[in-house]
Design an enzyme around this catalytic site. Structure first.
Site, short mmCIF file in Angstrom:
data_model
loop_
_atom_site.label_atom_id
_atom_site.label_comp_id
_atom_site.label_asym_id
_atom_site.label_seq_id
_atom_site.Cartn_x
_atom_site.Cartn_y
_atom_site.Cartn_z
CG HIS A 83 -5.32 3.32 1.02
ND1 HIS A 83 -5.16 2.33 0.93
CD2 HIS A 83 -7.00 3.81 0.89
CE1 HIS A 83 -6.50 1.97 0.37
NE2 HIS A 83 -6.87 2.29 0.36
CG ASP A 132 -2.11 0.27 1.37
OD1 ASP A 132 -2.14 1.89 0.86
OD2 ASP A 132 -3.44 -0.20 0.90
#
Length: 697
Positions: A222, A178
């Site tokens: 995120h 991520d």
């Protein structure tokens, strides 16, 4: 101008959209150090973005890799030896080199280094302290540590029952691919595994302060939210993850902006080699083969479960990597255990977990604290956390067994089919507590999954050739096509340049096998030359990546010509022009063989002739050529007319020139590609066309 990607090379990586609301094989070498380019140019083809000068190549051996680099005039800058994938920096446009590179001996695939994309979403409810987001109307059984987390309550993930039974993820390492998660956050630092990896630098960080100082950017959030779903510590403060004693390895793929598919693959291999038993992927898109698939196959072959979000497209469709064979695909539920409208549906869905208004940790560089956030990006890590609980209980469980434990213990009353599977929610809402209650002995694990390898070859008048660019589908027998409650498995993947298609960690059983020869939208050609096969194959429980169930398929089919002969060459200048007359259509010709190929044809006309010259290319013949056509005057230099895309309004990417000749004489038609007309290079064996000349008065 219409840009087109090379069929199977169109590998768009899109991070699953989110809206924020309120053990490896011994002796395997480490990946070689990549050398990031001093500057990179992002190119676009359709919806695909890629690094213009970076080519990802799957290779058979080092000699083959070096020959491929030499053939494209490039330099090998990075390798992932575990999966024999390499990054080659090339002059010109990498996309245009893919087809010609795949024809080289020892090359399994060649793709551009496709970029992933991320939708950062917006936060509408966040606070630096617990007092900023209170329990409000939440019931007491939704308060975990300090904050309300409906996702963990008895009506959703039922986490406390699992924890009370000792299933906390202890001893299990998970990886999150991520943007860089905040290893210093109070909820996450206690369960950081002590390593974090940036594939672009090929750098392992072991110091939290160094990591945070390098990656703290407002756009990076995120990964912190995602990781907290899984491993936030159960310490009476903030929030708690569903596997609160699992350890966590952050792997970067955004910083901010996009990393290429090569670096995602490198990160997945690093995570596997560093002990990750589950890898979370809260991103999705058209990554259907190549380095990323190889990396996930490598992970599963080494016992690592791979989880991916279904995506937030609102549609019933394949999204990658979630649709890759063997992955656990997670959909999103709201607080009422209903499918969230944005959550992608499909036959490949496994199960669902909370993904709307979930309370998660916000990075310290954004003020810290917590926020309410939504998306399948967050149902996926909850699924990863529950998988970690299964692996704590049964460390020897295979990726398929982990998937089936989750599915068999899911709440099937959730979704449109209260008695089992549906394409909206899979087998239902995950229930960690039920897993703890039913999986009391690892002898109770479901049967192991299967691994299948299909080898495809083409046989035509010139002999037998590798089945490159074939489509392979495994369809479970008894499938009720179109039924939304039918769980019969369906897997699909293209073949590589060796004609090999692999299916890792799939459901055991007998499958109908469908194989079709090279995709005509890529290669062009006649439908009856494609070749098809229909048969069966049995996928045996316990077969492995290294000892798969194999089947050889020979298609009576014309093999894609990766080195075609243009019947009109040399016709690169007016002096070499080939003849064409009114009413004539040429044989198939190619913009191929040199970086900037121009094919020139000449014809004789009279004053007042109204001519129509048509360049029939990708739109009408298939193949890859986005054409561009010039009409030149008798001097062979003056451009009288030119066209990129035909029609007003535009019809497609083929070219058409309509013109009235001002005087009698010899005129010239110069055919090329749009890319070349823009001064860039374009040489693909699938850049095929036919030139048609008509007098219309």
């Amino acid at each position: 101008m219409l840009t087109r990607a090379l069929g199977v090379a169109a590998l768009t990586g899109l991070l699953a959209a989110c809206s924020q609301q309120g053990a490896p094989q011994a002796g395997v070498p480490s990946p070689a150090a990549p050398t990031p380019a001093a500057s990179t140019t992002v190119a676009h083809s359709g919806t695909m973005d890629y690094v213009q000068n970076e080519l990802v190549v799957g290779y058979a051996d080092e000699a083959s890799l070096q020959k491929a680099a030499q053939a494209v005039g490039g330099t090998v800058v990075a390798r992932i030896p575990e999966i024999k994938s390499a990054l080659i920096r090339v002059p010109g446009d990498a996309l245009k080199l893919t087809a010609s590179t795949m024809q080289l001996a020892g090359v399994r695939y060649a793709t551009p280094n496709v970029l992933a994309k991320m939708d950062p979403g917006t936060t509408v409810s966040a606070a630096g302290t617990a007092s900023g987001i209170g329990a409000q109307a939440n019931s007491a059984d939704q308060i975990f540590d300090e904050l309300p987390q409906y996702a963990l309550d008895p009506r959703h993930l039922n986490a406390k029952v699992a924890w009370d039974a000792g299933l906390t993820g202890k001893g299990v390492v998970v990886a999150v691919i991520d943007d860089p998660g905040d290893v210093s956050h109070p909820d996450l630092n206690p369960n950081w595994a002590g390593k974090a990896f940036d594939p672009l630098q090929n750098k392992v960080y072991t110091d939290a302060k160094e990591w945070v100082n390098y990656f703290k950017k407002d756009a990076n959030s995120h990964g912190t939210y995602v990781a907290s779903s899984i491993v936030a510590a159960r310490d009476g403060k903030g929030i708690v993850g569903v596997a609160p004693e699992a350890k966590w390895l952050p792997v970067v793929m955004f910083n901010p902006g996009s990393y290429g598919s090569f670096y995602i693959a490198l990160g997945a291999v690093w995570a596997t080699n560093n002990g990750a038993r589950v890898i979370n992927n809260s991103w999705g898109g058209g990554v259907s083969f190549g380095a990323v698939k190889d990396a996930f196959d490598y992970a599963m072959a080494n016992g690592t479960t791979v989880v991916a979000s279904m995506g937030n497209t609102y549609h019933d469709e394949f999204q990658y990597p979630a649709a890759l064979p063997g992955l656990i695909a997670s959909g999103a539920l709201d607080a009422s255990n209903r499918k969230v409208t944005f959550s992608t549906s499909g036959r490949h869905i496994s199960s669902s977990a909370p993904g709307q208004d979930t309370m998660l940790a916000r990075p310290t560089w954004q003020g810290g604290g917590h926020a309410l956030i939504s998306g399948t990006s967050f149902s996926s890590p909850y699924t990863t956390g529950v998988a970690a609980l299964v692996l704590q209980k049964c460390p020897a469980a295979t990726p398929y067994q982990v998937r089936r434990v989750l599915e068999l213990n899911a709440n099937s009353a959730i979704g449109s089919n209260p008695s089992g599977f549906d394409r909206d929610t899979g087998w239902g809402g995950l229930n960690a507590g039920k897993i703890a209650q039913t999986l009391t002995d690892c002898a109770q694990l479901p049967a192991k999954g299967a691994n299948v390898a299909i080898n495809v070859a083409y046989t035509d008048s010139s002999g037998t050739h590798p089945g490159i660019l074939a489509d392979v589908i495994l369809r479970g027998q008894g499938m009720r096509a179109g039924a939304t409650d039918d769980p019969t498995p369906l897997y699909l993947t293209p073949t590589d340049a060796d004609g090999l298609a692999r299916f890792s960690e799939i459901a055991p059983g007998t499958y109908d096998l469908y194989v079709a020869g090279a995709d005509l939208s890529v290669t062009g050609g006649l439908a009856d030359s494609r070749g098809t096969f229909v048969g069966t194959i049995t996928a045996t429980s316990g077969s492995t990546y290294f000892t798969p169930d194999r089947k050889q398929v020979n298609l009576t089919s014309v093999a894609p010509d990766l080195n075609p002969t243009d019947p009109y060459e040399p016709n690169d200048t007016p002096d070499q022009a080939a003849l064409i007359a009114y009413g004539q259509t040429t044989q198939t010709a190619y913009i191929y063989g040199k970086p900037q190929d121009y094919d020139v044809f000449k014809f004789t006309g009279a004053a007042g002739d109204q001519i129509k010259a048509e360049m029939l290319a990708a739109a009408q013949l298939g193949g890859q050529l986005d054409s561009y056509l010039y009409l030149l005057g008798p001097d062979g230099k003056t451009v009288l007319a030119e066209n990129d895309d035909r029609g007003t309004p535009r019809l497609d990417s083929d070219s058409e020139v309509n013109f009235t000749l001002p005087a009698a004489g010899t005129y010239y038609l110069k055919a090329t590609s749009y890319t070349i007309s823009e001064g860039q290079n374009d040489s693909s064996p699938f850049n095929k066309y036919r030139l048609k000349l008509t007098k219309t008065n």
